[in-house]
Scaffold this active site. Structure first.
Site, PDB file in Angstrom:
ATOM      1  N   GLY A   1     -20.270   6.507  -1.655  1.00  0.00           N
ATOM      2  CA  GLY A   1     -19.299   6.894  -2.678  1.00  0.00           C
ATOM      3  C   GLY A   1     -19.234   5.832  -3.752  1.00  0.00           C
ATOM      4  O   GLY A   1     -20.248   5.227  -4.115  1.00  0.00           O
TER       5      GLY A   1
ATOM      6  N   LYS B   1       0.865  -1.182   0.000  1.00  0.00           N
ATOM      7  CA  LYS B   1       0.000   0.000   0.000  1.00  0.00           C
ATOM      8  C   LYS B   1       0.897   1.226   0.000  1.00  0.00           C
ATOM      9  O   LYS B   1       2.043   1.167   0.452  1.00  0.00           O
ATOM     10  CB  LYS B   1      -0.868  -0.004   1.273  1.00  0.00           C
ATOM     11  CG  LYS B   1      -2.147   0.760   1.159  1.00  0.00           C
ATOM     12  CD  LYS B   1      -3.274  -0.062   0.575  1.00  0.00           C
ATOM     13  CE  LYS B   1      -4.523   0.762   0.422  1.00  0.00           C
ATOM     14  NZ  LYS B   1      -5.669   0.000  -0.043  1.00  0.00           N
TER      15      LYS B   1
ATOM     16  N   VAL C   1     -18.076   2.682  -3.909  1.00  0.00           N
ATOM     17  CA  VAL C   1     -18.563   1.335  -3.582  1.00  0.00           C
ATOM     18  C   VAL C   1     -19.993   1.381  -3.041  1.00  0.00           C
ATOM     19  O   VAL C   1     -20.848   0.595  -3.448  1.00  0.00           O
ATOM     20  CB  VAL C   1     -17.646   0.648  -2.539  1.00  0.00           C
ATOM     21  CG1 VAL C   1     -18.157  -0.752  -2.226  1.00  0.00           C
ATOM     22  CG2 VAL C   1     -16.218   0.581  -3.038  1.00  0.00           C
TER      23      VAL C   1
ATOM     24  N   GLY D   1     -21.769   5.884   3.859  1.00  0.00           N
ATOM     25  CA  GLY D   1     -20.881   6.250   2.751  1.00  0.00           C
ATOM     26  C   GLY D   1     -21.396   5.751   1.424  1.00  0.00           C
ATOM     27  O   GLY D   1     -21.345   4.550   1.145  1.00  0.00           O
TER      28      GLY D   1
HETATM   29  P1  NAD Z   1     -15.224   6.961  -1.769  1.00  0.00           P
HETATM   30  O1  NAD Z   1     -14.302   8.014  -1.284  1.00  0.00           O
HETATM   31  O2  NAD Z   1     -15.668   6.995  -3.190  1.00  0.00           O
HETATM   32  O3  NAD Z   1     -16.566   6.924  -0.884  1.00  0.00           O
HETATM   33  C1  NAD Z   1     -16.566   7.108   0.476  1.00  0.00           C
HETATM   34  C2  NAD Z   1     -17.838   7.910   0.795  1.00  0.00           C
HETATM   35  O4  NAD Z   1     -17.959   8.010   2.193  1.00  0.00           O
HETATM   36  C3  NAD Z   1     -17.808   9.338   0.235  1.00  0.00           C
HETATM   37  O5  NAD Z   1     -19.001   9.591  -0.463  1.00  0.00           O
HETATM   38  C4  NAD Z   1     -17.665  10.196   1.485  1.00  0.00           C
HETATM   39  O6  NAD Z   1     -18.280  11.450   1.347  1.00  0.00           O
HETATM   40  C5  NAD Z   1     -18.384   9.322   2.512  1.00  0.00           C
HETATM   41  N1  NAD Z   1     -18.037   9.606   3.898  1.00  0.00           N
HETATM   42  C6  NAD Z   1     -16.851   9.957   4.444  1.00  0.00           C
HETATM   43  N2  NAD Z   1     -16.961  10.103   5.771  1.00  0.00           N
HETATM   44  C7  NAD Z   1     -18.240   9.816   6.080  1.00  0.00           C
HETATM   45  C8  NAD Z   1     -18.982   9.777   7.297  1.00  0.00           C
HETATM   46  N3  NAD Z   1     -18.424  10.076   8.476  1.00  0.00           N
HETATM   47  N4  NAD Z   1     -20.292   9.446   7.243  1.00  0.00           N
HETATM   48  C9  NAD Z   1     -20.882   9.159   6.072  1.00  0.00           C
HETATM   49  N5  NAD Z   1     -20.241   9.195   4.888  1.00  0.00           N
HETATM   50  C10 NAD Z   1     -18.935   9.510   4.896  1.00  0.00           C
HETATM   51  O7  NAD Z   1     -14.517   5.594  -1.424  1.00  0.00           O
HETATM   52  P2  NAD Z   1     -14.881   4.160  -2.015  1.00  0.00           P
HETATM   53  O8  NAD Z   1     -13.983   3.861  -3.149  1.00  0.00           O
HETATM   54  O9  NAD Z   1     -16.355   4.038  -2.168  1.00  0.00           O
HETATM   55  O10 NAD Z   1     -14.407   3.219  -0.815  1.00  0.00           O
HETATM   56  C11 NAD Z   1     -15.149   3.158   0.396  1.00  0.00           C
HETATM   57  C12 NAD Z   1     -14.369   2.362   1.420  1.00  0.00           C
HETATM   58  O11 NAD Z   1     -14.131   1.039   0.916  1.00  0.00           O
HETATM   59  C13 NAD Z   1     -12.979   2.942   1.730  1.00  0.00           C
HETATM   60  O12 NAD Z   1     -12.688   2.689   3.073  1.00  0.00           O
HETATM   61  C14 NAD Z   1     -12.060   2.127   0.835  1.00  0.00           C
HETATM   62  O13 NAD Z   1     -10.751   2.042   1.376  1.00  0.00           O
HETATM   63  C15 NAD Z   1     -12.742   0.776   0.873  1.00  0.00           C
HETATM   64  N6  NAD Z   1     -12.463  -0.044  -0.306  1.00  0.00           N
HETATM   65  C16 NAD Z   1     -12.745   0.430  -1.537  1.00  0.00           C
HETATM   66  C17 NAD Z   1     -12.492  -0.370  -2.646  1.00  0.00           C
HETATM   67  C18 NAD Z   1     -12.813   0.114  -4.033  1.00  0.00           C
HETATM   68  O14 NAD Z   1     -12.822  -0.711  -4.972  1.00  0.00           O
HETATM   69  N7  NAD Z   1     -13.087   1.380  -4.237  1.00  0.00           N
HETATM   70  C19 NAD Z   1     -11.949  -1.657  -2.482  1.00  0.00           C
HETATM   71  C20 NAD Z   1     -11.712  -2.123  -1.184  1.00  0.00           C
HETATM   72  C21 NAD Z   1     -11.971  -1.298  -0.106  1.00  0.00           C
END
Ligand code: NAD
Length: 356
Positions: free
Chosen positions: A181, A80, A183, A179
């Protein structure tokens, strides 16, 4: 700031620090274990409060990637990287190019992909300086692995619901997503399609409104989402949300989400179990993204990728079975299953095919 005595250090093979005055880059690359292959993992950009916080995060995330890839049966190790800075105000082309140079200096022991605070455009910029990047390929989602991550989490939820509630689908169940976002949005789409009632909260208004408008997600306040009385809670925002403060308030029977490192400490797994809450280990059910990245690199078709992601159900069912049998914590059982697998590979023994 200690490195070797950091509790998350755990026999890391490599931890590399770099600063570039011209672009303002300050970054760390951590490679936990390369028994199965190069350390592949996201490049995160975040405004860490201190260098020690950044180090702790990269070590925990990199170790998690080792377990994630091992349990997913991927020929990849755990790595990472983190860039210390605000992605909204401090990111520049020069910064991402400097990060590309830093990744390149590790000669392939670390391969970078997108993560929180970075996207496909940043990975493409890095690709101008190093071949050791992944997640650029043009597929229907433009290389974004999030839909695959969401699929794995959804399948994990289905397995947990079958195990705990004896149901074959999520139809009629309620799910609270923290969240919405990359995912969280796709996860909500799978859940709505399956007939579940989905509640969601997001600090980003636009993301919340999109999910409400396009999918019919029911909007909830950010301070209420973790304590909603639902069947399943899905943390899909940030790590360490399952902690001393939140666990006593959780009213869901199952926790299954995408966020990495949801448990703030090892004890929090025990506390969830003590409250009778079934926790699906994050690194097991959110492996769809890394599986996607792997298949993008190898150029396999959608069917092969989907079949691979579906194996998350088999592995989780095995973890839940062992947890019941041994009265153990799901997180620790999943970690020991991954360690068992790594040991067998390093000793050139037959891998545990039935479990991984
Ligand atoms: P992202 O940044 O697109 O989405 C995260 C969302 O959470 C955002 O919309 C943000 O505004 C919201 N958020 C932040 N703090 C918050 C809170 N306190 N309350 C409510 N909402 C809040 O990230 P993502 O790519 O969707 O990933 C989400 C999580 O999954 C992360 O922890 C990431 O490490 C993990 N993850 C993602 C992937 C992937 O393929 N993208 C793979 C494995 C793990």
């Amino acid at each position: 700031m200690s490195v070797f005595s950091n509790p998350a250090f755990d026999k890391h093979e490599l931890v590399s620090f770099h600063s570039d005055e011209k672009s303002g880059l300050r970054a760390i690359i951590a490679v936990h274990n390369t028994t199965l292959g190069p350390g592949v993992g996201g490049c995160r950009m975040y405004p860490y409060a201190s260098d020690a916080d950044a180090l702790h995060d990269v070590l925990r995330l990199s170790r998690g990637m080792t377990y994630k890839s091992a349990l997913a049966g991927l020929p990849l190790g755990g790595g990472k990287s983190v860039i210390i800075g605000d992605p909204h105000t401090q990111k520049s082309r020069a910064l991402m190019e400097a990060m590309g140079d830093f990744v390149n200096s590790q000669s392939g022991r670390y391969v970078a992909a997108e993560d929180s605070g970075t996207g496909v455009t940043d990975i493409r910029t890095m690709a101008g300086r190093t071949p050791y990047v992944s997640g650029l390929e043009d597929n229907e989602h433009g290389g974004d692995p999030s839909p695959s991550t969401a699929l794995g989490v959804y399948l994990g939820m289905r397995t947990a619901a079958k195990h705990r509630l004896g149901v074959g689908s999520l139809s009629g169940l309620s799910v609270a997503i923290q969240g919405l976002g990359h995912v969280g949005f796709y996860l909500a789409r799978y859940l709505v399609a399956d007939g579940a009632t989905v509640y969601g909260a997001d600090v980003n208004r636009a993301n919340l409104e999109k999910a409400v408008k396009e999918l019919g997600v029911k909007a909830v306040g950010v301070s209420e989402i973790l304590s909603m009385e639902v069947d399943i809670l899905a943390p899909c925002a940030m790590g360490a949300v399952l902690n001393d403060e939140s666990i006593p308030c959780i009213r869901a029977g199952i926790v299954a989400g995408a966020a990495n490192n949801q448990l703030a400490t090892v004890d929090d797994g025990l506390n969830l179990e003590g409250r009778g809450i079934l926790y699906c280990p994050d690194f097991l059910i959110n492996a769809g993204g890394i599986i996607d990245v792997h298949h993008q690199r190898t150029g396999s078709g959608e069917d092969v990728k989907r079949e691979h992601i579906e194996r998350i159900e088999i592995t989780l069912a095995e973890v839940l079975r062992r947890a019941d049998e041994n009265h153990g914590q799901t997180q620790l059982i999943a970690e020991s299953l991954a360690e068992e697998y790594l040991h067998r590979v390093s000793q050139r023994l037959t891998p545990l095919k039935e479990a991984c």
